[in-house]
Design a protein around this motif. Structure first.
Motif, PDB file in Angstrom:
ATOM      1  N   ASN A 139      39.107 -25.186   8.024  1.00 47.09           N
ATOM      2  CA  ASN A 139      39.194 -25.091   6.467  1.00 47.09           C
ATOM      3  C   ASN A 139      37.918 -25.802   6.032  1.00 47.09           C
ATOM      4  N   ARG A 140      37.558 -26.713   6.940  1.00 44.86           N
ATOM      5  CA  ARG A 140      35.528 -27.081   7.067  1.00 44.86           C
ATOM      6  C   ARG A 140      34.869 -25.616   6.768  1.00 44.86           C
ATOM      7  N   ILE A 141      35.208 -25.104   7.970  1.00 41.01           N
ATOM      8  CA  ILE A 141      34.487 -23.622   8.522  1.00 41.01           C
ATOM      9  C   ILE A 141      34.217 -23.040   7.113  1.00 41.01           C
ATOM     10  N   PHE A 142      35.565 -22.516   6.935  1.00 41.02           N
ATOM     11  CA  PHE A 142      35.951 -21.437   5.597  1.00 41.02           C
ATOM     12  C   PHE A 142      35.603 -22.446   4.190  1.00 41.02           C
ATOM     13  N   GLU A 143      35.293 -22.772   3.929  1.00 38.50           N
ATOM     14  CA  GLU A 143      34.161 -23.539   2.731  1.00 38.50           C
ATOM     15  C   GLU A 143      33.040 -23.932   3.157  1.00 38.50           C
ATOM     16  N   GLU A 144      33.087 -23.787   4.380  1.00 42.22           N
ATOM     17  CA  GLU A 144      31.030 -24.012   4.348  1.00 42.22           C
ATOM     18  C   GLU A 144      30.476 -22.804   4.371  1.00 42.22           C
ATOM     19  N   PHE A 145      31.284 -21.611   5.226  1.00 46.64           N
ATOM     20  CA  PHE A 145      30.599 -20.627   5.670  1.00 46.64           C
ATOM     21  C   PHE A 145      31.192 -19.324   4.916  1.00 46.64           C
ATOM     22  N   VAL A 146      32.170 -19.704   4.661  1.00 51.17           N
ATOM     23  CA  VAL A 146      33.125 -18.139   4.799  1.00 51.17           C
ATOM     24  C   VAL A 146      33.089 -17.959   2.776  1.00 51.17           C
TER      25      VAL A 146
ATOM     26  N   GLU B 113      30.602 -17.449  -2.225  1.00 45.94           N
ATOM     27  CA  GLU B 113      29.730 -18.821  -3.365  1.00 45.94           C
ATOM     28  C   GLU B 113      29.698 -19.813  -2.060  1.00 45.94           C
ATOM     29  N   ALA B 114      30.041 -19.944  -1.247  1.00 44.66           N
ATOM     30  CA  ALA B 114      29.827 -21.340   0.099  1.00 44.66           C
ATOM     31  C   ALA B 114      28.254 -21.474  -0.010  1.00 44.66           C
ATOM     32  N   PRO B 115      28.247 -23.105   0.783  1.00 46.37           N
ATOM     33  CA  PRO B 115      26.693 -23.519   0.283  1.00 46.37           C
ATOM     34  C   PRO B 115      25.740 -22.886   0.890  1.00 46.37           C
ATOM     35  N   ARG B 116      26.736 -22.281   2.207  1.00 42.86           N
ATOM     36  CA  ARG B 116      26.729 -21.969   3.127  1.00 42.86           C
ATOM     37  C   ARG B 116      26.959 -19.932   3.958  1.00 42.86           C
ATOM     38  N   GLU B 117      27.075 -19.990   2.900  1.00 35.84           N
ATOM     39  CA  GLU B 117      27.745 -18.844   3.222  1.00 35.84           C
ATOM     40  C   GLU B 117      26.854 -16.954   3.983  1.00 35.84           C
ATOM     41  N   VAL B 118      27.483 -16.706   5.033  1.00 39.33           N
ATOM     42  CA  VAL B 118      27.440 -16.207   5.361  1.00 39.33           C
ATOM     43  C   VAL B 118      27.049 -14.513   5.404  1.00 39.33           C
ATOM     44  N   ASN B 119      26.710 -13.729   6.132  1.00 39.92           N
ATOM     45  CA  ASN B 119      26.865 -12.070   5.150  1.00 39.92           C
ATOM     46  C   ASN B 119      27.393 -11.325   5.804  1.00 39.92           C
ATOM     47  N   ILE B 120      28.833 -11.174   5.642  1.00 41.51           N
ATOM     48  CA  ILE B 120      29.690 -10.407   6.033  1.00 41.51           C
ATOM     49  C   ILE B 120      30.649  -9.506   4.553  1.00 41.51           C
ATOM     50  N   ASP B 121      31.472  -8.712   5.204  1.00 44.82           N
ATOM     51  CA  ASP B 121      32.060  -8.294   3.443  1.00 44.82           C
ATOM     52  C   ASP B 121      32.818  -8.463   3.456  1.00 44.82           C
TER      53      ASP B 121
ATOM     54  N   GLU C 277      35.997  -7.766   3.158  1.00 44.30           N
ATOM     55  CA  GLU C 277      37.506  -7.403   3.795  1.00 44.30           C
ATOM     56  C   GLU C 277      37.428  -8.283   5.276  1.00 44.30           C
ATOM     57  N   THR C 278      36.662  -8.591   5.578  1.00 43.54           N
ATOM     58  CA  THR C 278      36.485  -9.229   6.770  1.00 43.54           C
ATOM     59  C   THR C 278      37.046 -11.171   6.320  1.00 43.54           C
ATOM     60  N   ARG C 279      35.929 -11.364   4.525  1.00 46.28           N
ATOM     61  CA  ARG C 279      36.026 -12.671   4.357  1.00 46.28           C
ATOM     62  C   ARG C 279      37.215 -12.590   3.716  1.00 46.28           C
ATOM     63  N   GLU C 280      38.582 -11.950   3.438  1.00 45.75           N
ATOM     64  CA  GLU C 280      39.939 -12.242   2.857  1.00 45.75           C
ATOM     65  C   GLU C 280      40.709 -11.394   4.020  1.00 45.75           C
ATOM     66  N   ILE C 281      40.673 -11.733   5.290  1.00 38.95           N
ATOM     67  CA  ILE C 281      41.422 -11.591   6.703  1.00 38.95           C
ATOM     68  C   ILE C 281      41.107 -12.332   7.507  1.00 38.95           C
TER      69      ILE C 281
ATOM     70  N   GLY D 222      47.780 -20.031   9.250  1.00 34.07           N
ATOM     71  CA  GLY D 222      48.534 -20.078  10.096  1.00 34.07           C
ATOM     72  C   GLY D 222      47.330 -20.020  11.599  1.00 34.07           C
ATOM     73  N   ALA D 223      46.580 -21.258  10.879  1.00 31.77           N
ATOM     74  CA  ALA D 223      45.252 -21.190  11.289  1.00 31.77           C
ATOM     75  C   ALA D 223      45.516 -21.084  13.227  1.00 31.77           C
ATOM     76  N   THR D 224      44.855 -20.620  14.424  1.00 30.28           N
ATOM     77  CA  THR D 224      44.272 -20.893  15.639  1.00 30.28           C
ATOM     78  C   THR D 224      43.102 -19.582  15.939  1.00 30.28           C
ATOM     79  N   SER D 225      43.212 -20.292  17.424  1.00 29.35           N
ATOM     80  CA  SER D 225      41.598 -20.930  18.031  1.00 29.35           C
ATOM     81  C   SER D 225      41.001 -19.533  17.716  1.00 29.35           C
ATOM     82  N   ALA D 226      41.459 -18.362  17.207  1.00 28.71           N
ATOM     83  CA  ALA D 226      41.175 -17.330  17.228  1.00 28.71           C
ATOM     84  C   ALA D 226      40.852 -16.947  15.791  1.00 28.71           C
ATOM     85  N   CYS D 227      41.346 -17.793  15.106  1.00 27.44           N
ATOM     86  CA  CYS D 227      41.259 -16.423  13.336  1.00 27.44           C
ATOM     87  C   CYS D 227      39.371 -16.815  12.716  1.00 27.44           C
ATOM     88  N   PHE D 228      39.213 -17.156  13.629  1.00 27.70           N
ATOM     89  CA  PHE D 228      37.319 -16.912  12.950  1.00 27.70           C
ATOM     90  C   PHE D 228      36.622 -16.034  13.760  1.00 27.70           C
TER      91      PHE D 228
END
Length: 203
Positions: A123-130, A133-141, A143-147, A154-160
């Motif tokens: 949740n912290r990574i998603f809110e900061e980067f993904v 309008e996140a504070p440090r939003e990365v440049n992704i499309d 569709e990838t953002r919604e996925i 159901g957070a797993t180590s592969a969710c990002f």
């Protein structure tokens, strides 16, 4: 009448030593010998100093080779701690260091074993980067953002994984070639090459 002479402290000391057991005197001699060895320790220190210089020279040669390896592939750069630091410094000049920070955060996230920590970190990574309008939003499309958003349920180590891969590709195709052409990296390669030349001239 006692043979003690009040005006002769040396005689008193000799008698005192004579009264000591032989083992005490032997221990005192042993202690003196040990102190003598310790007093000569600076010579050993000098030797260790020269070996530390050799180790320093070896590290410099290793780092020179490492710097030159960064241009072989983006993977080589990311494998190197000093390479990541140099690339991060470069990205700051382009105001795009959030891409590398996100990639590093994902790498750290994958090592998390606790399920509760996994969810809170995700949740912290998603809110900061993904998120949009996140504070440090990365440049992704979008569709990838919604996925990635759906993966959080159901957070797993592969969710990002998908978002991280997109960010990595962006850095490899866009920022990495500019880093290799940058003045800072060119200076580093010149220094590395000159160290390599001086090494060969001394062999």
């Amino acid at each position: 009448m006692s043979g003690w002479m009040p005006g002769c402290p040396a005689l008193s000391m000799c008698r005192g030593l004579a009264a000591l057991p032989i083992t005490c005197l032997e221990r005192a001699k042993d202690l003196k010998t040990r102190l003598g060895i310790l007093l000569h320790k600076p010579e050993l220190g000098h030797k260790s100093g020269s070996s530390s210089k050799l180790q320093l020279g070896s590290r410099r040669r290793d780092s020179s080779r490492e710097v030159l390896e960064w241009r072989e592939s983006f993977d080589q750069l990311l494998k190197s701690k000093s390479g990541v630091n140099a690339f991060h410094t470069f990205l700051k000049t382009e105001f795009s260091e959030e891409n590398l920070d996100f990639w590093l955060a994902c790498e750290d996230f994958k090592k998390t074993r606790s399920k509760t920590k996994l969810a809170s970190k995700a949740n912290r990574i998603f809110e900061e980067f993904v998120q949009s309008e996140a504070p440090r939003e990365v440049n992704i499309d979008h569709e990838t953002r919604e996925i990635t958003r759906k993966n959080l349920s159901g957070a797993t180590s592969a969710c990002f994984n998908e978002a991280q891969a997109k960010t990595r590709t962006l850095m490899e195709k866009d920022s990495y070639p500019r880093f290799l052409k940058s003045a800072s990296y060119q200076d580093m390669t010149k220094q590395a090459a000159s160290r390599g030349t001086s090494k060969r001239s001394h062999t």
